[in-house]
Design a protein around this motif. Structure first.
Motif, PDB file in Angstrom:
ATOM      1  N   ALA A 252      -8.048 -25.699  -4.152  1.00 48.81           N
ATOM      2  CA  ALA A 252      -8.243 -24.973  -5.409  1.00 48.81           C
ATOM      3  C   ALA A 252      -8.475 -23.488  -5.136  1.00 48.81           C
ATOM      4  N   VAL A 253      -9.173 -23.184  -4.028  1.00 50.20           N
ATOM      5  CA  VAL A 253      -9.386 -21.785  -3.639  1.00 50.20           C
ATOM      6  C   VAL A 253      -8.126 -21.202  -3.003  1.00 50.20           C
ATOM      7  N   VAL A 254      -7.437 -21.999  -2.193  1.00 53.06           N
ATOM      8  CA  VAL A 254      -6.232 -21.529  -1.505  1.00 53.06           C
ATOM      9  C   VAL A 254      -5.170 -21.074  -2.500  1.00 53.06           C
ATOM     10  N   PHE A 255      -5.059 -21.767  -3.608  1.00 54.69           N
ATOM     11  CA  PHE A 255      -4.036 -21.416  -4.594  1.00 54.69           C
ATOM     12  C   PHE A 255      -4.376 -20.147  -5.370  1.00 54.69           C
ATOM     13  N   GLN A 256      -5.497 -19.506  -5.036  1.00 54.49           N
ATOM     14  CA  GLN A 256      -5.803 -18.202  -5.616  1.00 54.49           C
ATOM     15  C   GLN A 256      -5.132 -17.067  -4.840  1.00 54.49           C
ATOM     16  N   ILE A 257      -4.512 -17.364  -3.705  1.00 56.29           N
ATOM     17  CA  ILE A 257      -3.903 -16.324  -2.870  1.00 56.29           C
ATOM     18  C   ILE A 257      -2.892 -15.478  -3.649  1.00 56.29           C
ATOM     19  N   PRO A 258      -1.948 -16.061  -4.391  1.00 61.12           N
ATOM     20  CA  PRO A 258      -1.023 -15.205  -5.163  1.00 61.12           C
ATOM     21  C   PRO A 258      -1.738 -14.278  -6.145  1.00 61.12           C
ATOM     22  N   LEU A 259      -2.795 -14.778  -6.771  1.00 61.39           N
ATOM     23  CA  LEU A 259      -3.539 -13.959  -7.729  1.00 61.39           C
ATOM     24  C   LEU A 259      -4.235 -12.804  -7.020  1.00 61.39           C
ATOM     25  N   PHE A 260      -4.849 -13.078  -5.883  1.00 59.89           N
ATOM     26  CA  PHE A 260      -5.535 -12.015  -5.138  1.00 59.89           C
ATOM     27  C   PHE A 260      -4.545 -10.938  -4.701  1.00 59.89           C
ATOM     28  N   ILE A 261      -3.379 -11.350  -4.247  1.00 54.31           N
ATOM     29  CA  ILE A 261      -2.381 -10.377  -3.798  1.00 54.31           C
ATOM     30  C   ILE A 261      -1.909  -9.516  -4.962  1.00 54.31           C
ATOM     31  N   MET A 262      -1.622 -10.142  -6.092  1.00 53.98           N
ATOM     32  CA  MET A 262      -1.143  -9.395  -7.254  1.00 53.98           C
ATOM     33  C   MET A 262      -2.200  -8.402  -7.742  1.00 53.98           C
ATOM     34  N   LEU A 263      -3.449  -8.844  -7.813  1.00 56.63           N
ATOM     35  CA  LEU A 263      -4.504  -7.942  -8.271  1.00 56.63           C
ATOM     36  C   LEU A 263      -4.682  -6.766  -7.313  1.00 56.63           C
ATOM     37  N   ALA A 264      -4.653  -7.044  -6.008  1.00 51.11           N
ATOM     38  CA  ALA A 264      -4.836  -5.972  -5.026  1.00 51.11           C
ATOM     39  C   ALA A 264      -3.731  -4.929  -5.133  1.00 51.11           C
ATOM     40  N   ILE A 265      -2.498  -5.366  -5.366  1.00 53.58           N
ATOM     41  CA  ILE A 265      -1.382  -4.421  -5.468  1.00 53.58           C
ATOM     42  C   ILE A 265      -1.433  -3.658  -6.788  1.00 53.58           C
ATOM     43  N   MET A 266      -1.713  -4.331  -7.890  1.00 52.12           N
ATOM     44  CA  MET A 266      -1.758  -3.654  -9.183  1.00 52.12           C
ATOM     45  C   MET A 266      -2.905  -2.643  -9.269  1.00 52.12           C
ATOM     46  N   MET A 267      -4.014  -2.910  -8.573  1.00 53.39           N
ATOM     47  CA  MET A 267      -5.155  -2.000  -8.609  1.00 53.39           C
ATOM     48  C   MET A 267      -5.076  -0.934  -7.526  1.00 53.39           C
ATOM     49  N   GLY A 268      -3.977  -0.939  -6.757  1.00 49.13           N
ATOM     50  CA  GLY A 268      -3.775   0.105  -5.758  1.00 49.13           C
ATOM     51  C   GLY A 268      -4.565  -0.076  -4.474  1.00 49.13           C
ATOM     52  N   VAL A 269      -5.134  -1.260  -4.241  1.00 47.42           N
ATOM     53  CA  VAL A 269      -5.899  -1.496  -3.019  1.00 47.42           C
ATOM     54  C   VAL A 269      -4.979  -1.588  -1.809  1.00 47.42           C
ATOM     55  N   THR A 270      -3.802  -2.177  -1.980  1.00 48.13           N
ATOM     56  CA  THR A 270      -2.854  -2.331  -0.886  1.00 48.13           C
ATOM     57  C   THR A 270      -1.440  -2.287  -1.459  1.00 48.13           C
ATOM     58  N   THR A 271      -0.453  -2.476  -0.579  1.00 47.89           N
ATOM     59  CA  THR A 271       0.950  -2.493  -0.988  1.00 47.89           C
ATOM     60  C   THR A 271       1.643  -3.697  -0.363  1.00 47.89           C
ATOM     61  N   ARG A 272       2.761  -4.068  -0.948  1.00 49.41           N
ATOM     62  CA  ARG A 272       3.516  -5.196  -0.395  1.00 49.41           C
ATOM     63  C   ARG A 272       4.011  -4.886   1.011  1.00 49.41           C
ATOM     64  N   ARG A 273       4.429  -3.644   1.239  1.00 50.23           N
ATOM     65  CA  ARG A 273       4.931  -3.264   2.551  1.00 50.23           C
ATOM     66  C   ARG A 273       3.850  -3.414   3.628  1.00 50.23           C
ATOM     67  N   TRP A 274       2.622  -3.019   3.284  1.00 50.64           N
ATOM     68  CA  TRP A 274       1.533  -3.163   4.255  1.00 50.64           C
ATOM     69  C   TRP A 274       1.265  -4.625   4.559  1.00 50.64           C
ATOM     70  N   LEU A 275       1.282  -5.477   3.542  1.00 44.92           N
ATOM     71  CA  LEU A 275       1.059  -6.907   3.758  1.00 44.92           C
ATOM     72  C   LEU A 275       2.164  -7.516   4.625  1.00 44.92           C
ATOM     73  N   VAL A 276       3.394  -7.051   4.430  1.00 45.14           N
ATOM     74  CA  VAL A 276       4.500  -7.539   5.256  1.00 45.14           C
ATOM     75  C   VAL A 276       4.298  -7.140   6.711  1.00 45.14           C
ATOM     76  N   ASN A 277       3.870  -5.910   6.938  1.00 40.62           N
ATOM     77  CA  ASN A 277       3.668  -5.443   8.309  1.00 40.62           C
ATOM     78  C   ASN A 277       2.521  -6.162   9.012  1.00 40.62           C
ATOM     79  N   LYS A 278       1.537  -6.656   8.237  1.00 39.97           N
ATOM     80  CA  LYS A 278       0.371  -7.324   8.816  1.00 39.97           C
ATOM     81  C   LYS A 278       0.429  -8.838   8.637  1.00 39.97           C
ATOM     82  N   ARG A 279       1.586  -9.398   8.367  1.00 34.78           N
ATOM     83  CA  ARG A 279       1.673 -10.815   8.029  1.00 34.78           C
ATOM     84  C   ARG A 279       1.174 -11.719   9.159  1.00 34.78           C
ATOM     85  N   LEU A 280       1.413 -11.364  10.405  1.00 32.68           N
ATOM     86  CA  LEU A 280       0.988 -12.226  11.511  1.00 32.68           C
ATOM     87  C   LEU A 280      -0.539 -12.328  11.577  1.00 32.68           C
ATOM     88  N   TYR A 281      -1.222 -11.252  11.242  1.00 30.40           N
ATOM     89  CA  TYR A 281      -2.684 -11.305  11.202  1.00 30.40           C
ATOM     90  C   TYR A 281      -3.152 -12.263  10.095  1.00 30.40           C
TER      91      TYR A 281
END
Length: 326
Positions: A252-281
């Motif tokens: 139930a918590v794991v399925f919040q991942i898409p929501l957390f990513i969308m909120l972080a990008i819309m609020m300017g905390v991060t970008t999709r490109r940065w997440l792609v570059n750090k995907r292995l971490y």
């Protein structure tokens, strides 16, 4: 008789030019040099030196323009250098923040306790329903649960009802977090967060359903295959439901991942490109969390959960790329 001009010493005919080429007008008392002024002769200065401590004016009679002699500094709450604060943001003592946080957490616990109390009424039915649906057998072939401790059945009922309490408390938890952070959020951030509340509840329900319908049957089928032929299968009621409840709640918590990513990008905390570059971490962190919270002796549960987290993460990034978000 002696010459009168010699008696006066330096007197001269005013009509005769001076030998140095100057005139008497250049040395008139009305246009004396500053060095001959009364202020210069007394050693005083119209603008005395300003005393400072390295950070600001502290003395010397300096006038900042207000007539008070003290310098003016910008108000910390003003918009300085283009930096602005949310409209409702205000300074509060740390003790007030802690008190507010404790009160809001108490409201969440109250809702969770009410959901748990209601869940106790149907806990026995829920245990029986879950038990006969997670095993990959026909109803008559499902192995019966075994109880090895006196309070194991009651503790299992409490655990199952607590799961219902978590489901009830989850939306209230998200809402109370919003109320706590609201003064520090900009209007567009509040809009995103309010939209996230129902989305979070829906994603939690999807995660629980995914765990119950897909993950648990696959996991118990592997357990049965792993032990069949080597030993007689006897599942303990308490240990089995510990794993079931942990998986359902964690997914139930794991399925919040898409929501957390969308909120972080819309609020300017991060970008999709940065997440792609750090995907292995992120992949490594996902497997670390899966093995920490859903470990079982066979190691199959954390592997399934870790793969699920990676798929959710990569699927969200793919959708963002498809819609043109960078």
């Amino acid at each position: 008789m002696p010459d009168e001009s010699a008696e006066t010493g330096n007197s001269a005919d005013p009509d005769e030019p001076r030998e140095d080429g100057g005139s008497d007008e250049e040395h008139s008392p009305s246009e004396a040099s500053p060095s001959s002024s009364p202020e210069a002769s007394t050693g005083t200065d119209a603008n005395p030196p300003v005393e400072t401590d390295g950070e600001g004016v502290v003395g010397g009679g300096h006038d900042s323009g207000t007539g008070t002699g003290s310098p003016e500094y910008p108000d910390p709450d003003d918009d300085v250098g283009g930096i602005s604060t949310p409209p409702d943001d205000e300074e509060m003592p740390l003790a007030d923040h802690i008190e507010e946080m404790v009160l809001r957490f108490a409201v969440v616990l109250l809702f969770g306790s009410a959901g748990t109390a209601i869940g106790l009424l149907g806990a026995s039915w829920a245990i029986e329903h879950i038990w006969y649906n997670v095993f990959p057998y026909a109803a008559e072939e499902v192995p019966l649960p075994h109880i090895y401790q006196p309070l194991e059945l009651w503790l299992t009922r409490i655990k199952v009802s607590t799961l219902l309490g978590i489901m009830v408390a989850l939306p209230m938890f998200v809402y109370q977090c919003y109320r706590f952070m609201k003064p520090g959020l900009y209007p567009h951030e509040r809009k995103y967060y309010l939209a996230a509340v129902p989305t979070s509840v829906v994603l939690a329900g999807v995660g629980m359903l995914f765990s119950y319908v897909l993950v648990l049957p696959v996991l118990f089928e592997y357990f049965t295959f792993y032990a069949e032929g080597s030993a007689e299968i006897a599942y303990a009621l308490g240990d089995t439901f510990d794993l079931i409840i942990t998986l359902i709640g964690f997914l139930a918590v794991v399925f919040q991942i898409p929501l957390f990513i969308m909120l972080a990008i819309m609020m300017g905390v991060t970008t999709r490109r940065w997440l792609v570059n750090k995907r292995l971490y992120f992949w490594a962190a996902f497997f670390g969390l899966a093995f920490m919270f859903t470990f079982d002796p066979t190691g199959m549960a954390p592997i399934i959960v870790g793969i699920t987290m990676i798929l959710l993460f990569e699927g969200t990034l793919f959708i963002l790329k498809w819609v043109g978000t960078e």
